[in-house]
Scaffold this motif. Sequence first.
Motif, PDB file in Angstrom:
ATOM      1  N   LYS A 138       0.852  -1.202   0.000  1.00  0.00           N
ATOM      2  CA  LYS A 138       0.000   0.000   0.000  1.00  0.00           C
ATOM      3  C   LYS A 138       0.884   1.247   0.000  1.00  0.00           C
ATOM      4  N   PRO A 139       0.359   2.352  -0.507  1.00  0.00           N
ATOM      5  CA  PRO A 139       1.128   3.592  -0.417  1.00  0.00           C
ATOM      6  C   PRO A 139       1.133   4.106   1.024  1.00  0.00           C
ATOM      7  N   LEU A 140       2.109   4.915   1.357  1.00  0.00           N
ATOM      8  CA  LEU A 140       2.127   5.548   2.678  1.00  0.00           C
ATOM      9  C   LEU A 140       0.897   6.447   2.817  1.00  0.00           C
TER      10      LEU A 140
ATOM     11  N   ARG B 257       8.986   2.540  -6.675  1.00  0.00           N
ATOM     12  CA  ARG B 257       8.974   3.773  -7.478  1.00  0.00           C
ATOM     13  C   ARG B 257       7.585   4.391  -7.599  1.00  0.00           C
ATOM     14  N   HIS B 258       6.550   3.604  -7.244  1.00  0.00           N
ATOM     15  CA  HIS B 258       5.196   4.159  -7.291  1.00  0.00           C
ATOM     16  C   HIS B 258       4.749   4.653  -5.917  1.00  0.00           C
ATOM     17  N   GLY B 259       5.666   4.620  -4.951  1.00  0.00           N
ATOM     18  CA  GLY B 259       5.327   5.136  -3.621  1.00  0.00           C
ATOM     19  C   GLY B 259       4.679   4.114  -2.711  1.00  0.00           C
ATOM     20  N   LYS B 260       4.737   2.827  -3.115  1.00  0.00           N
ATOM     21  CA  LYS B 260       4.139   1.801  -2.258  1.00  0.00           C
ATOM     22  C   LYS B 260       5.185   1.188  -1.333  1.00  0.00           C
TER      23      LYS B 260
ATOM     24  N   GLU C 259      16.791  23.651   8.926  1.00  0.00           N
ATOM     25  CA  GLU C 259      16.149  24.941   8.819  1.00  0.00           C
ATOM     26  C   GLU C 259      16.035  25.377   7.363  1.00  0.00           C
ATOM     27  N   GLY C 260      14.832  25.820   7.018  1.00  0.00           N
ATOM     28  CA  GLY C 260      14.658  26.417   5.697  1.00  0.00           C
ATOM     29  C   GLY C 260      14.358  25.446   4.574  1.00  0.00           C
ATOM     30  N   ASP C 261      14.230  24.090   4.863  1.00  0.00           N
ATOM     31  CA  ASP C 261      13.824  23.237   3.738  1.00  0.00           C
ATOM     32  C   ASP C 261      12.383  22.789   3.910  1.00  0.00           C
ATOM     33  N   ALA C 262      11.929  21.915   3.020  1.00  0.00           N
ATOM     34  CA  ALA C 262      10.488  21.666   2.937  1.00  0.00           C
ATOM     35  C   ALA C 262       9.989  20.524   3.806  1.00  0.00           C
ATOM     36  N   GLY C 263      10.867  19.878   4.581  1.00  0.00           N
ATOM     37  CA  GLY C 263      10.390  18.759   5.381  1.00  0.00           C
ATOM     38  C   GLY C 263      10.136  17.534   4.519  1.00  0.00           C
ATOM     39  N   LEU C 264       9.207  16.698   4.939  1.00  0.00           N
ATOM     40  CA  LEU C 264       8.959  15.454   4.231  1.00  0.00           C
ATOM     41  C   LEU C 264       7.457  15.236   4.111  1.00  0.00           C
ATOM     42  N   SER C 265       7.014  14.869   2.911  1.00  0.00           N
ATOM     43  CA  SER C 265       5.598  14.524   2.773  1.00  0.00           C
ATOM     44  C   SER C 265       5.496  13.223   1.988  1.00  0.00           C
ATOM     45  N   ASN C 266       4.326  12.596   2.041  1.00  0.00           N
ATOM     46  CA  ASN C 266       4.162  11.299   1.387  1.00  0.00           C
ATOM     47  C   ASN C 266       4.355  11.392  -0.127  1.00  0.00           C
ATOM     48  N   THR C 267       4.174  12.604  -0.686  1.00  0.00           N
ATOM     49  CA  THR C 267       4.329  12.740  -2.133  1.00  0.00           C
ATOM     50  C   THR C 267       5.800  12.722  -2.554  1.00  0.00           C
TER      51      THR C 267
END
Lengths: 159, 178
Positions: free
Chosen positions: B38-40, B146-149, B50-58
């Motif tokens: 399953k995907p996250l 590679r599909h995020g699963k 500091e100053g970067d975008a963090g982390l997201s499931n995308t």
Amino acid sequence: MRRVLPLAPAFALLALLLLASPAAAVNPDEQLPDPAQEARAVELSRELRCVVCQNQSIDDSDAALARDLRIILRERIAAGDTDKQAIDHIVARYGSFVQLRPPVRGDTLALWFGPLGVLVLGGVGAYLYIRSRTPAAAAALTAAEEAEAAELLKTDKAD
Amino acid sequence: MKRILFILPVVGFAVLLGVFFAGLGRDPRALPSAFVGKPLPAFQAPPVREGDAGLSNTDFQRGEPVLLNVFASWCGPCRVEHPVLMRLRAQGVAIHGLDWKEDAAAGAKWLVDNGDPYIRVGSDPTGRTGIEFGVAGVPETFVIDRHGKVRYRHVGAVTSDVWETKLRPLMEELRSEP
């Protein structure tokens, strides 16, 4: 009367100890204000395994993750989840391993019914064994044997 | 026929013994993730650096397999695996990080002091983000295709041995998947 009284505090203490419920790891700050919801939360958290200590429920466990899961469970209940929805919320994240009472499914059939199968197998085996040991009905004595037996019994009496 | 019946319990006992013996060597914490295949879940973790975008499931739809390493500066085994992660990053393996149950400042200091193997790294001070996909402790490393699963979850430190025997073969297999 005065001789009995000194024991009264000890009995009172004993009574209080007997009344005390087993300690859970739930901290007061985690509890829900609604006693009915809190009771449900306790009931459900006894059904969920702590993935850190594994043989304790999240209700028993002092692990930080168990506390997090207790809080999440209570949030779900406060948000109006049914018992099943609240349990499913945790199971969706940690797998059915967290259910201390595993659901009856294809892959848990051996777990649920294996012991019964062994019992039935053993029962059938025991039945067959006992039946094979029962001697066949004794054949009737021949006339000669009858006479010999009578002779033996007679001498027995004569002693 | 009779003899077979008498041998049966002995054979049964031997089989049980074998099963229990095999079980001795298994790590009870190494549970498969409930998210395999399953995907996250959707999440957005604030930055550690500091100053970067963090982390997201995308961030996991990169067109290549990615490791998601859940770590913390307070965690002992993370210290063990850190040099391995640094080496993997140098070899071009894509690794994202989630800093679990600590303030972003502590995570940032850890990365400055020990090196930073992560492409993207998110902060999860309460642990809630990790709990959303079944993190039970640190370190844990997820292999994401590679599909995020989610394809695999490794509990405990990623040692050279774990990388060579488990993660690398899987990553290579995932790389050749369509």
